[in-house]
Design an enzyme around this catalytic site. Structure first.
Site, short mmCIF file in Angstrom:
data_model
loop_
_atom_site.label_atom_id
_atom_site.label_comp_id
_atom_site.label_asym_id
_atom_site.label_seq_id
_atom_site.Cartn_x
_atom_site.Cartn_y
_atom_site.Cartn_z
N CYS A 97 -66.32 -0.38 -24.84
CA CYS A 97 -65.82 0.36 -25.77
C CYS A 97 -65.35 1.82 -25.07
O CYS A 97 -64.82 2.75 -26.15
CB CYS A 97 -66.89 0.39 -26.64
SG CYS A 97 -67.48 -0.74 -27.56
N HIS A 383 -63.01 -0.30 -35.32
CA HIS A 383 -62.96 -0.07 -33.95
C HIS A 383 -62.48 -1.18 -32.90
O HIS A 383 -63.13 -1.96 -32.71
CB HIS A 383 -64.73 0.11 -33.95
CG HIS A 383 -65.18 0.21 -32.23
ND1 HIS A 383 -64.43 0.75 -31.40
CD2 HIS A 383 -66.17 -0.69 -31.63
CE1 HIS A 383 -64.96 0.57 -30.09
NE2 HIS A 383 -65.99 -0.31 -30.48
N CYS A 414 -70.37 5.65 -26.86
CA CYS A 414 -71.18 4.58 -26.32
C CYS A 414 -70.39 3.19 -25.92
O CYS A 414 -69.51 3.07 -26.55
CB CYS A 414 -72.40 4.19 -27.00
SG CYS A 414 -72.01 3.33 -28.70
#
Length: 428
Positions: A97, A383, A414
């Site tokens: 990510c 996301h 994160c």
């Protein structure tokens, strides 16, 4: 000056960004590939900033987390299919990510060192078109057949194939070291930090409310490129309330007491792409482009989420920013109170709240919630893994630019594998 002497670094400007509206998986972008989405986002940036000329951009850096074999050399193939000069070099990066932000950092380092004058960074991901692997037993049988020296040997190998071998391997949202999904890891961390269901739902509702308000006031007018019938993020629910979210059933942490994490306070699987244009000041000035902000610091960290203090919350899978940010601020001589805006990637509402608590435990001042994710974040936008970092950089730079006078913004992302990528943007 000796060619071996240290060279002074240059300021790296964030000129602007372009991204697709993010879509829920198996929705409008269900048949769109990573390359198609990334090309659309890149073309939007090229059009917006007049980057079609020869050598207009020094290089393109991007990546994806969920990649098919056809995504080999994704960044370079994206350039070749875009309006950017085909002679533009490109390469892939991947850090789960954190990919989008790490791509920005990679490009910024070359600009700062004078190795290139400008670059585009970004990322794309599709949860709809996730790659399916051949059953591993079938794969070994096929390889054995390929290595056989005779037709009889090949038939002998192929005779080992069974109906169950034809079932494909589905990508798993689980950490190889623990077998737990990201949501299950986050549930452990939520319990360790005492994060309540009410606080999570309040954060999620605020994310939707603030993203809706940002769209209404035109914040994304120059950032979001319509694609396949969407002109704003599909996951956005402007009327989302704490009361509605409170009615949802928990979906993570069900094996423990008092589960608090629901589909409403966790990010959905999402498809999309985002890009950012970075440059040195002279490059921008020569083209009449005013920087939105400057990338002035960045830091990465990792935690031992498999063997560290996981139950105590210190080494939870998504807690690396709790170490990266204090380290970065100490190096920069700054405190949380020195930031006008704070952008924390909302993988889960619980993870944001645990990170805030961890920062305070490490001596940082509490984050003023009025400065946190003021235009919404991943709980509302969605996301697409590798696109999120570029989305945040472009959004934060735009928010800083619309303020009167100087400003400073913090980014915290994160990532799977127990990693974190953080950065500072400033406008002088």
């Amino acid at each position: 000056m000796s060619p071996l002497a240290p060279q002074p670094t240059r300021r790296v400007a964030v000129i602007g960004g372009a991204r697709l509206p993010f879509a829920r998986s198996d929705g409008p972008y269900a048949t769109a590939s990573n390359r198609e989405m990334l090309t659309a986002a890149l073309d939007g940036l090229v059009e917006r900033y007049g980057l079609k000329g020869p050598g207009a951009v020094g290089e393109f850096v991007a990546g994806a987390v969920l990649k098919h074999s056809r995504d080999f050399n994704l960044a370079r193939e994206t350039v070749l299919g875009s309006a950017l000069d085909p002679r533009t070099p490109a390469y892939d990066v991947q850090q789960a990510c954190g990919t989008g932000l790490q791509a920005v950092i990679a490009a910024a380092n070359k600009i700062a060192l004078g190795q290139t004058e400008s670059a585009v960074a970004g990322g794309a991901d599709t949860a709809s078109d996730a790659p399916l692997g051949v059953n591993d037993t079938l794969r070994r049988v096929l390889l054995e057949a390929r290595r056989a020296k005779s037709p009889g040997g090949r038939l002998k190998a192929l005779a080992k194939v069974r109906p169950g071998h034809l079932v494909p391997d589905i990508p798993r949202n689980a950490e190889p070291r623990t077998g737990l999904s990201m949501g299950e890891h986050a549930a452990v961390t939520a319990r360790a930090w005492g994060v309540t269901r009410e606080a999570q739902d309040e954060l999620a509702a605020a994310s939707h409310r603030r993203l809706a308000a940002a769209y209404e006031r035109g914040l994304f007018r120059d950032l979001v490129i319509p694609f396949r019938g969407l002109d704003r993020d599909q996951n956005l629910r402007p009327g989302s309330t704490v009361e509605e979210l409170a009615a949802l059933r928990p979906v993570f942490g069900l094996q423990g007491p008092g589960p608090t994490m629901t589909a409403g306070n966790s990010t959905p699987l999402t498809d999309g792409a985002a890009t950012v244009l970075l440059a040195g000041e002279e490059w921008a000035e020569a083209r009449g482009l005013e920087p939105l902000a400057y990338l002035t610091a960045y830091e990465t960290a990792a935690v031992d989420f498999a063997g560290g203090d996981v139950a105590g919350g210190e080494d939870g899978l998504l807690m690396a920013p709790a170490y990266a940010v204090p380290r970065m601020l100490e190096r920069a001589g700054l405190g949380i109170e020195d930031f006008d805006l704070v952008e924390i990637h909302e993988a889960f509402a619980s993870q944001v709240l645990a990170t805030l608590a961890a920062w305070e435990k490490r001596g940082l001042a509490p984050v003023d919630r009025a400065r946190l994710n003021v235009a919404g974040s991943s709980l509302a936008t969605g996301h697409p893994f590798a696109a999120t970092g570029a989305r945040i950089v472009a959004t934060l730079a735009t928010l800083l630019a619309e303020r009167e006078g100087p400003g400073r913004g913090l980014i915290s992302v994160c990532a799977a594998g127990g990693q974190g990528v953080t950065a500072i943007l400033e406008r002088t």
